[in-house]
Design a protein around this motif. Structure first.
Motif, PDB file in Angstrom:
ATOM      1  N   SER A 243       0.837  -1.210   0.000  1.00 30.21           N
ATOM      2  CA  SER A 243       0.000   0.000   0.000  1.00 30.21           C
ATOM      3  C   SER A 243       0.866   1.251   0.000  1.00 30.21           C
ATOM      4  O   SER A 243       0.618   2.202  -0.758  1.00 30.21           O
ATOM      5  CB  SER A 243      -0.925   0.000   1.214  1.00 30.21           C
ATOM      6  OG  SER A 243      -1.796  -1.092   1.195  1.00 30.21           O
ATOM      7  N   SER A 249      -4.479   3.156   0.101  1.00 31.03           N
ATOM      8  CA  SER A 249      -4.905   2.617   1.391  1.00 31.03           C
ATOM      9  C   SER A 249      -5.014   1.105   1.256  1.00 31.03           C
ATOM     10  O   SER A 249      -5.179   0.567   0.149  1.00 31.03           O
ATOM     11  CB  SER A 249      -6.259   3.194   1.790  1.00 31.03           C
ATOM     12  OG  SER A 249      -7.283   2.720   0.931  1.00 31.03           O
ATOM     13  N   THR A 250      -4.919   0.390   2.355  1.00 32.22           N
ATOM     14  CA  THR A 250      -5.048  -1.069   2.292  1.00 32.22           C
ATOM     15  C   THR A 250      -6.429  -1.475   1.795  1.00 32.22           C
ATOM     16  O   THR A 250      -6.578  -2.488   1.099  1.00 32.22           O
ATOM     17  CB  THR A 250      -4.785  -1.694   3.673  1.00 32.22           C
ATOM     18  OG1 THR A 250      -5.669  -1.103   4.634  1.00 32.22           O
ATOM     19  CG2 THR A 250      -3.343  -1.482   4.115  1.00 32.22           C
ATOM     20  N   ARG A 251      -7.445  -0.684   2.133  1.00 31.84           N
ATOM     21  CA  ARG A 251      -8.795  -0.988   1.662  1.00 31.84           C
ATOM     22  C   ARG A 251      -8.893  -0.859   0.147  1.00 31.84           C
ATOM     23  O   ARG A 251      -9.473  -1.721  -0.526  1.00 31.84           O
ATOM     24  CB  ARG A 251      -9.800  -0.056   2.336  1.00 31.84           C
ATOM     25  CG  ARG A 251     -11.242  -0.287   1.901  1.00 31.84           C
ATOM     26  CD  ARG A 251     -12.192   0.627   2.635  1.00 31.84           C
ATOM     27  NE  ARG A 251     -12.210   0.325   4.068  1.00 31.84           N
ATOM     28  CZ  ARG A 251     -12.986   0.975   4.938  1.00 31.84           C
ATOM     29  NH1 ARG A 251     -13.796   1.949   4.512  1.00 31.84           N
ATOM     30  NH2 ARG A 251     -12.958   0.660   6.223  1.00 31.84           N
ATOM     31  N   THR A 252      -8.306   0.207  -0.402  1.00 27.80           N
ATOM     32  CA  THR A 252      -8.329   0.392  -1.859  1.00 27.80           C
ATOM     33  C   THR A 252      -7.541  -0.719  -2.552  1.00 27.80           C
ATOM     34  O   THR A 252      -7.963  -1.250  -3.586  1.00 27.80           O
ATOM     35  CB  THR A 252      -7.737   1.756  -2.232  1.00 27.80           C
ATOM     36  OG1 THR A 252      -8.536   2.781  -1.649  1.00 27.80           O
ATOM     37  CG2 THR A 252      -7.695   1.935  -3.749  1.00 27.80           C
ATOM     38  N   THR A 254      -6.985  -3.776  -1.504  1.00 27.74           N
ATOM     39  CA  THR A 254      -7.764  -5.019  -1.444  1.00 27.74           C
ATOM     40  C   THR A 254      -8.887  -5.004  -2.464  1.00 27.74           C
ATOM     41  O   THR A 254      -9.151  -6.004  -3.151  1.00 27.74           O
ATOM     42  CB  THR A 254      -8.334  -5.221  -0.030  1.00 27.74           C
ATOM     43  OG1 THR A 254      -7.257  -5.309   0.902  1.00 27.74           O
ATOM     44  CG2 THR A 254      -9.170  -6.493   0.043  1.00 27.74           C
ATOM     45  N   ARG A 255      -9.551  -3.866  -2.608  1.00 26.83           N
ATOM     46  CA  ARG A 255     -10.636  -3.743  -3.578  1.00 26.83           C
ATOM     47  C   ARG A 255     -10.125  -3.920  -5.002  1.00 26.83           C
ATOM     48  O   ARG A 255     -10.775  -4.571  -5.837  1.00 26.83           O
ATOM     49  CB  ARG A 255     -11.329  -2.392  -3.416  1.00 26.83           C
ATOM     50  CG  ARG A 255     -12.589  -2.254  -4.279  1.00 26.83           C
ATOM     51  CD  ARG A 255     -13.378  -1.013  -3.951  1.00 26.83           C
ATOM     52  NE  ARG A 255     -12.632   0.211  -4.257  1.00 26.83           N
ATOM     53  CZ  ARG A 255     -12.162   1.039  -3.350  1.00 26.83           C
ATOM     54  NH1 ARG A 255     -12.348   0.799  -2.050  1.00 26.83           N
ATOM     55  NH2 ARG A 255     -11.498   2.133  -3.701  1.00 26.83           N
TER      56      ARG A 255
END
Length: 329
Positions: A243, A249-252, A254-255
């Protein structure tokens, strides 16, 4: 399983695949095996498989096409693998002689594969009782209603029981056939066939998982990330490391992974490490310790554990089966 034994030695005989056809067969299911298996070759450029179309009649009708079957059903009993395609209509009457051949092949230990709704035919033959199986999602309710002794598995591309394998619908036939090629011939041959067919070599669940980042568009935002991971596969990195490297971001992140390759980052990275390890085991004589380090594992023990989970073999066994020396004679 007896069907694979030829690929675990240095014998040179072709692996015989019998493709059963019948009136009302799903032509798409017929096309997949004949689009893949004939193009698998060893390092000398010689074919690995021979595919024979078998039927109880010389000509049969399916949709707008007439299919010529050069082999009768008895040819299937000499095969190493028997493939049963699906039907266009679940009410299609399956010839009793075809059911009989499937049962005899099963008793002989022939590897038996159904594609799509071909699982209905295997179930009718009684060889799936007590086993796990899958089929086309639209036929799920009917399959469960008809065959209560079978453990139906939803939301998977295929089920491998060893001697008997079943695929889900449509393009899942590619996934199962490539799985067979990978099991028989190794990762390199399967990857070559996948590239020729322009299909992903590995997918997870019902989501696509591309085996090579080069198959993604250069404009796909994850392409550079996947390429960087593969180029640095010997490193140990966390989700935060990746990331930060790409200012996400880690969320982005992963998505992006799930949207592009159908897997969360950690799972894809593990598969990338195993894929690289398979290539090194197939093509080099490097020690297991060195290979473990080359693909980013902190110890050979951790590498062996992850490799066995992913491939069903220990690294040493995989090398013994698939090392390039078996193709050199």
């Amino acid at each position: 399983m007896t069907a694979n034994k030829g690929f675990m030695t240095k014998q040179q005989s072709l692996h015989k695949i019998a493709l059963l056809v019948f009136d009302g067969v799903a032509i798409g299911d017929v096309s997949v095996p004949i689009s893949l298996f004939p193009y698998a070759v060893n390092r000398a450029g010689s074919p690995i498989y021979t595919v024979g179309i078998c039927s109880s009649t010389e000509r049969l009708q399916t949709g707008f096409l007439t299919i010529a079957a050069p082999n009768d059903l008895s040819w299937a009993l000499s095969a190493d693998t028997l493939i049963v395609p699906g039907v266009d209509d679940l009410e299609t009457a399956i010839p009793s002689e075809l059911i009989d051949i499937i049962q005899k092949a099963w008793v002989k230990g022939v590897r038996i594969v159904s594609l799509c709704t071909g699982a209905f035919i295997l179930a009718q033959a009684g060889i799936l009782d007590g086993a796990k199986a899958t089929t086309h999602w639209k036929a799920t309710n009917e399959f469960v209603k008809r065959f209560k002794k079978i453990k139906f598995v939803p939301d998977v591309l295929y089920v491998d029981n060893g001697q008997i394998l079943t695929s889900a619908g449509a393009t899942a036939a590619f996934d199962l056939c490539l799985h067979l090629i990978r099991e028989d011939c190794g990762n390199e041959v399967a990857a070559t066939i996948a590239d020729l067919a322009m299909v992903p070599m590995e997918r997870a669940g019902i989501q696509p998982q591309l085996s090579h980042s080069s198959l993604l568009s250069e404009n796909d935002p994850i392409t550079k990330i996947l390429a960087w991971i593969e180029e640095n596969i010997e490193r140990s990195f966390s989700l935060n490391d990746i990331s930060n490297k790409f200012n996400l971001s880690t969320r982005t992140l992963t998505r992006l992974f799930i949207g592009s390759v159908g897997l969360p980052p950690a799972k894809w990275i593990t598969m990338a490490r195993i894929r690289k390890a398979k290539s090194l085991l197939e093509n080099t004589n490097l020690s297991i310790d060195i290979i473990a380090e080359a693909v980013g594992y902190s110890s050979a023990e951790v590498f062996r554990e992850n490799f066995r989970k992913a491939s069903k073999f220990s690294p040493s066994t995989y090398r013994r089966i698939y090392h390039r020396d078996i193709w050199s004679e």
